[in-house]
Scaffold this active site. Structure first.
Site, PDB file in Angstrom:
ATOM      1  N   ASN A   6     -23.211   7.980  32.504  1.00  0.00           N
ATOM      2  CA  ASN A   6     -21.787   8.154  32.201  1.00  0.00           C
ATOM      3  C   ASN A   6     -21.656   8.726  30.803  1.00  0.00           C
ATOM      4  O   ASN A   6     -22.110   8.114  29.831  1.00  0.00           O
ATOM      5  CB  ASN A   6     -21.072   6.795  32.304  1.00  0.00           C
ATOM      6  CG  ASN A   6     -19.572   6.916  32.079  1.00  0.00           C
ATOM      7  OD1 ASN A   6     -19.132   7.599  31.163  1.00  0.00           O
ATOM      8  ND2 ASN A   6     -18.789   6.266  32.915  1.00  0.00           N
ATOM      9  N   HIS A   9     -18.573   8.444  26.462  1.00  0.00           N
ATOM     10  CA  HIS A   9     -18.526   8.167  25.020  1.00  0.00           C
ATOM     11  C   HIS A   9     -19.178   9.222  24.142  1.00  0.00           C
ATOM     12  O   HIS A   9     -19.083   9.154  22.919  1.00  0.00           O
ATOM     13  CB  HIS A   9     -19.019   6.749  24.758  1.00  0.00           C
ATOM     14  CG  HIS A   9     -18.127   5.752  25.455  1.00  0.00           C
ATOM     15  ND1 HIS A   9     -16.794   5.625  25.121  1.00  0.00           N
ATOM     16  CD2 HIS A   9     -18.343   4.940  26.507  1.00  0.00           C
ATOM     17  CE1 HIS A   9     -16.228   4.734  25.926  1.00  0.00           C
ATOM     18  NE2 HIS A   9     -17.146   4.321  26.789  1.00  0.00           N
ATOM     19  N   GLU A 150     -18.969   0.164  44.173  1.00  0.00           N
ATOM     20  CA  GLU A 150     -19.695  -0.040  42.915  1.00  0.00           C
ATOM     21  C   GLU A 150     -19.292  -1.415  42.401  1.00  0.00           C
ATOM     22  O   GLU A 150     -18.107  -1.657  42.119  1.00  0.00           O
ATOM     23  CB  GLU A 150     -19.403   1.040  41.882  1.00  0.00           C
ATOM     24  CG  GLU A 150     -20.166   0.789  40.572  1.00  0.00           C
ATOM     25  CD  GLU A 150     -20.107   1.929  39.575  1.00  0.00           C
ATOM     26  OE1 GLU A 150     -19.991   3.098  40.003  1.00  0.00           O
ATOM     27  OE2 GLU A 150     -20.165   1.647  38.360  1.00  0.00           O
TER      28      GLU A 150
HETATM   29  C1  DXP Z   1     -15.528   1.945  35.623  1.00  0.00           C
HETATM   30  C2  DXP Z   1     -16.396   1.628  34.470  1.00  0.00           C
HETATM   31  O1  DXP Z   1     -16.889   0.551  34.331  1.00  0.00           O
HETATM   32  C3  DXP Z   1     -16.679   2.644  33.464  1.00  0.00           C
HETATM   33  O2  DXP Z   1     -17.322   3.702  34.005  1.00  0.00           O
HETATM   34  C4  DXP Z   1     -15.407   3.087  32.818  1.00  0.00           C
HETATM   35  O3  DXP Z   1     -15.448   4.427  32.552  1.00  0.00           O
HETATM   36  C5  DXP Z   1     -15.270   2.267  31.572  1.00  0.00           C
HETATM   37  O4  DXP Z   1     -14.237   2.841  30.821  1.00  0.00           O
HETATM   38  P1  DXP Z   1     -14.618   3.479  29.413  1.00  0.00           P
HETATM   39  O5  DXP Z   1     -15.689   4.487  29.660  1.00  0.00           O
HETATM   40  O6  DXP Z   1     -13.328   4.086  28.961  1.00  0.00           O
HETATM   41  O7  DXP Z   1     -15.127   2.351  28.584  1.00  0.00           O
HETATM   42  N1  LIG Z   2     -18.992   2.513  36.265  1.00  0.00           N
HETATM   43  C1  LIG Z   2     -19.789   2.094  35.129  1.00  0.00           C
HETATM   44  C2  LIG Z   2     -20.105   3.269  34.265  1.00  0.00           C
HETATM   45  O1  LIG Z   2     -19.956   4.400  34.680  1.00  0.00           O
HETATM   46  C3  LIG Z   2     -20.616   3.067  32.907  1.00  0.00           C
HETATM   47  O2  LIG Z   2     -20.140   1.855  32.350  1.00  0.00           O
HETATM   48  P1  LIG Z   2     -20.710   1.524  30.872  1.00  0.00           P
HETATM   49  O3  LIG Z   2     -22.219   1.543  30.957  1.00  0.00           O
HETATM   50  O4  LIG Z   2     -20.201   2.602  29.960  1.00  0.00           O
HETATM   51  O5  LIG Z   2     -20.163   0.163  30.559  1.00  0.00           O
END
Ligand code: DXP
Ligand SMILES: NCC(=O)COP(=O)(O)O
Length: 243
Positions: A6, A9, A150
């Protein structure tokens, strides 16, 4: 076991100064080169990190697959149908939240969720629902037509002591087994780090982990390639004793 990186950030750091760097696109391509099996990104309504242009740029460039997280709103549905990612994960969203605070309340939103699942499925997009480790929510996810969930691992990750962490891990394991018994694909994510990922990775019914915040934080010290490699290795080692 698949790792979804992901990149939310990366965009948080970029947006802190309104610069073009660090580039979420460059981060995604780097993560893919070093082991990411898919790229996850959350286009929030408030655009606090990922922006619309990021989504379109990534869609045309990533080589694995895009897992687009979104709230159930008409705007986000139109955007998803326009972008046509391989996967969409429907997540709850509150503007004032610091991060995602829990799972989607599918049980209370069955008609609405069924509508979003159907519209996305019609467009050939695979839909997962971000839910707590709760049998009723998982059954509701299945009832509204989702075939992927998920499991929210935030409660596990944030547990204040080992006893509560073990209790939540047991709930995740049972929830994954229940979803698997329904024929659903089971993913998990939120708050996972190198220090807490192994017990979750050992759950054989879970096939994909989505991890972002820790990877970006670790990348500040060791670089993104090494952070991804470390997480992939931890998942692989843990998976050797999956059950
Ligand atoms: C759904 C999840 O748990 C994350 O992927 C989500 O994107 C968290 O939000 P932030 O990335 O804004 O922290
Ligand atoms: N759905 C969880 C995700 O995509 C990433 O969550 P995190 O590791 O940023 O808390």
């Amino acid at each position: 076991m698949l790792l979804g990186v992901n990149i939310d950030h990366i965009a948080t750091v970029r947006n802190a100064r309104g610069t073009t760097y660090p580039s979420p696109l460059e981060a995604a391509l780097t993560a893919e080169t070093h082991g990411a099996d898919l790229i996850t990104l959350h286009l929030r309504e408030d655009r606090r990190h990922i922006r619309d242009a990021d989504v379109f740029a990534l869609k045309n460039a990533i080589k694995t697959r895009m897992n687009l997280e979104m709230a159930m709103t008409p705007e986000m549905l139109d955007n998803a149908l326009n972008v046509a990612p391989e996967d969409v994960c429907l997540v709850p969203e509150r503007r004032e939240e610091l991060t995602t605070e829990g799972g989607l309340d599918v049980l209370s939103l069955q008609e609405k969720t069924a509508y979003y699942v159907a519209k996305l499925h019609e467009a050939g997009i695979r839909v997962s629902l971000f839910v707590a480790a709760d049998h009723a929510q998982i059954q509701a996810a299945h009832d509204v037509g989702a075939r992927v969930i998920e499991i929210h691992t935030g409660t596990y990750a944030d547990a204040p002591d080992r006893k509560q962490q073990q209790a939540e891990l047991a709930r995740i394991r049972e929830a994954a087994a229940f979803a698997h018994s329904l024929g659903m694909t089971v993913n998990a994510g939120h708050g996972l780090t190198i220090h807490n990922v192994a017990p979750v990775a050992r759950i054989a019914d879970i096939v994909e982990l989505n991890i972002g915040h820790w990877l970006v934080a670790q990348a500040l010290f060791v670089g993104l390639p090494e952070a991804v490699r470390q997480m992939k290795e931890a998942m692989f080692r843990a998976r050797q004793t999956a059950y």
